[in-house]
Design an enzyme around this catalytic site. Structure first.
Site, PDB file in Angstrom:
ATOM      1  N   ASN A   7      48.168   6.603  32.711  1.00 56.42           N
ATOM      2  CA  ASN A   7      46.987   5.770  32.506  1.00 56.42           C
ATOM      3  C   ASN A   7      46.564   5.906  31.042  1.00 56.42           C
ATOM      4  OD1 ASN A   7      44.519   4.531  32.469  1.00 56.42           O
ATOM      5  ND2 ASN A   7      43.625   5.703  34.161  1.00 56.42           N
ATOM      6  N   ARG A  91      48.926   2.357  35.083  1.00 59.19           N
ATOM      7  CA  ARG A  91      47.703   1.665  35.481  1.00 59.19           C
ATOM      8  C   ARG A  91      47.370   0.655  34.386  1.00 59.19           C
ATOM      9  NH1 ARG A  91      42.198   2.391  33.814  1.00 59.19           N
ATOM     10  NH2 ARG A  91      40.986   1.051  35.169  1.00 59.19           N
ATOM     11  N   HIS A 180      38.604  -2.009  39.989  1.00 59.09           N
ATOM     12  CA  HIS A 180      38.726  -0.970  41.034  1.00 59.09           C
ATOM     13  C   HIS A 180      39.631  -1.426  42.178  1.00 59.09           C
ATOM     14  CE1 HIS A 180      34.530   0.370  39.532  1.00 59.09           C
ATOM     15  NE2 HIS A 180      35.460   1.086  38.940  1.00 59.09           N
ATOM     16  N   ARG A 241      26.031   0.829  31.920  1.00 58.07           N
ATOM     17  CA  ARG A 241      26.159  -0.643  31.944  1.00 58.07           C
ATOM     18  C   ARG A 241      25.003  -1.255  32.729  1.00 58.07           C
ATOM     19  NH1 ARG A 241      32.332  -0.639  34.053  1.00 58.07           N
ATOM     20  NH2 ARG A 241      32.648   1.440  33.231  1.00 58.07           N
ATOM     21  N   GLU A 387      43.576   6.842  43.278  1.00 60.03           N
ATOM     22  CA  GLU A 387      44.228   5.718  42.594  1.00 60.03           C
ATOM     23  C   GLU A 387      45.628   6.094  42.111  1.00 60.03           C
ATOM     24  OE1 GLU A 387      40.483   5.621  40.548  1.00 60.03           O
ATOM     25  OE2 GLU A 387      40.590   3.441  40.429  1.00 60.03           O
TER      26      GLU A 387
END
Ligand code: AMP
Length: 403
Positions: A7, A91, A180, A241, A387
């Site tokens: 990743n 990823r 996601h 955020r 993941e």
């Protein structure tokens, strides 16, 4: 069979090496702050405890070289030859509308990924650099791209379109993509096992609550809506955020403040300075927020209430969109670990048949667990996400190797 999951972030490389026969991690770690004097390398294997040290790495190629050379190291390593790695799974944050499923890396795929740079300028160039670096270090070993957006490609057009003039969609590919996806793929499959029902008969609402958070409606194993959008900024309030705001606020800021005239400053404001951190003026981390809430800090309490309310609204909306739900699933850092957030989200949702067992919810565990009352029509489940394992499984599937 061994699968290496990679990743690459804008200044980091994270990796996990799996033995796929038993799906166990055998080595994992990360290099952060690539190109900076404070770069460090943290790693662990089933043979060696975690170690961390400063390193000098100028770019992703050097970082990948360092990781692979150490995996091969006679003393510290865990493999004796690169040929033990059967596949590398990368990823990738954003596949745009070019990639609706995982793909084997070819020259054409790399070119198509380059076409997606403009919609994920922070992430996709870093992924690309990682892919090239791995190819250089592991020539001949197949690489697979697993996209965070792919799971959401089943969302219907009326849910993924924004009501801007149509040519913004055609020309700039402006639409909801969702993120996601790999996490949702993993937890929805686990939910089917835990509920002992085929995934293609289930209505699920997932709450992936971490530094970034999103809520997703899944019908018969297919995403039908998700709270994140064109970028991972839309939706519920997150650590830094802002989530959903009136878009006219942006026009107002541009109009009123000389410092908010360019995209970078506005993006920084909404992505890095808002959310829990912006409202609480304290922290983006839920652990700090919970401590300060119990200390009676009003702005922190407000930030917590806003975050919970935004999650509740999406959960309720998706209950309606799905016309019911079999389960509500909590995952990721906050979803897996924060009982107060889960309790506040589920409070007063009994009209929807969502009833939390408050005591079960408080029990600390790293395991998959049901936290609803026995009467709850909608089961509430905590499922730790994985993941990396999902990417390893996908990579194995794509190369058609099940040994
Ligand atoms: P993730 O992005 O999935 O790694 O989630 C990171 C977030 O999880 C952090 O910002 C923390 O706010 C939150 N988190 C991790 N552990 C806990 C905990 N024990 N209680 C509350 N929040 C937690």
């Amino acid at each position: 069979m061994k699968a290496l999951v990679v990743n690459c972030g804008s200044s980091s490389v994270k990796y996990t090496l799996f033995e796929m026969e038993n799906e166990k991690k055998i080595a994992w770690g990360l290099i952060e702050c690539i190109g900076l004097p404070e770069a460090f390398y943290k790693r662990e294997t089933v043979k060696n405890k975690e170690t961390k040290e400063s390193v000098k790495v100028a770019n992703h190629t050097e970082a990948v070289e360092l990781i692979i050379n150490e995996l091969l190291d006679k003393k510290k390593g865990i493999i004796s030859d690169v040929s033990e790695i059967d596949v590398v799974g990368h990823r990738v944050a954003h596949g745009g509308d070019k990639f609706s499923k995982s793909v084997l890396v070819t020259g054409k795929v790399k070119e198509e990924l380059k076409d997606c740079f403009s919609i994920a300028p922070l992430h996709n160039p870093a992924h690309y650099a990682g892919i090239v670096a791995v190819e250089k270090m592991l020539p001949g070993i197949p690489s697979v791209l697993v996209f965070d957006t792919a799971f959401h490609q089943t969302i219907p057009d009326y849910a993924y379109m924004y009501a801007l003039p149509y040519d913004f969609y055609e020309r700039d590919h402006i639409r909801k993509y969702g993120f996601h996806g790999t996490s949702n793929d993993y937890i929805s499959h686990r939910a089917a096992v835990l509920l002992n029902q085929p995934l293609n008969t289930l209505k699920l609402i997932t709450a992936h609550l971490g530094n970034g958070s999103s809520i997703t409606a899944i019908e018969n194993g297919r995403a039908i809506d998700t709270s994140m959008g064109f970028t991972p900024l839309q939706g519920v309030i997150m650590g830094t955020r802002c989530g959903d705001i009136d878009p006219a606020i942006i026009a107002y800021l541009i109009d009123q403040y000389p410092e908010y005239k360019d995209a970078k400053t506005l993006n920084d404001l909404m992505n890095k300075k808002s959310g829990l951190a912006g409202v609480s003026e304290l922290s983006a981390d839920m652990r700090d927020i919970l401590k300060a809430v119990s200390g009676g800090n009003k702005k922190v309490q407000l930030a917590f209430n806003m975050l919970v309310y935004s999650i509740k609204k999406y959960v309720s909306a998706y209950y309606g969109v799905l016309n019911g739900a079999d389960a509500l699933i909590f995952t990721a850092g906050i979803g897996e670990n924060s009982a107060p957030v889960r309790e506040a989200v589920c409070k007063n949702l009994n009209a929807l048949g969502i009833e939390l067992d408050v005591e079960k919810n408080k029990e600390r565990s790293r395991e998959e667990r049901f936290i609803s009352t026995s009467n709850s029509k909608v089961k509430i489940i905590v499922i730790p996400t994985n993941e990396e394992l999902m990417i390893a499984r996908e990579s194995r599937r794509v190369i058609g190797n099940n040994k």
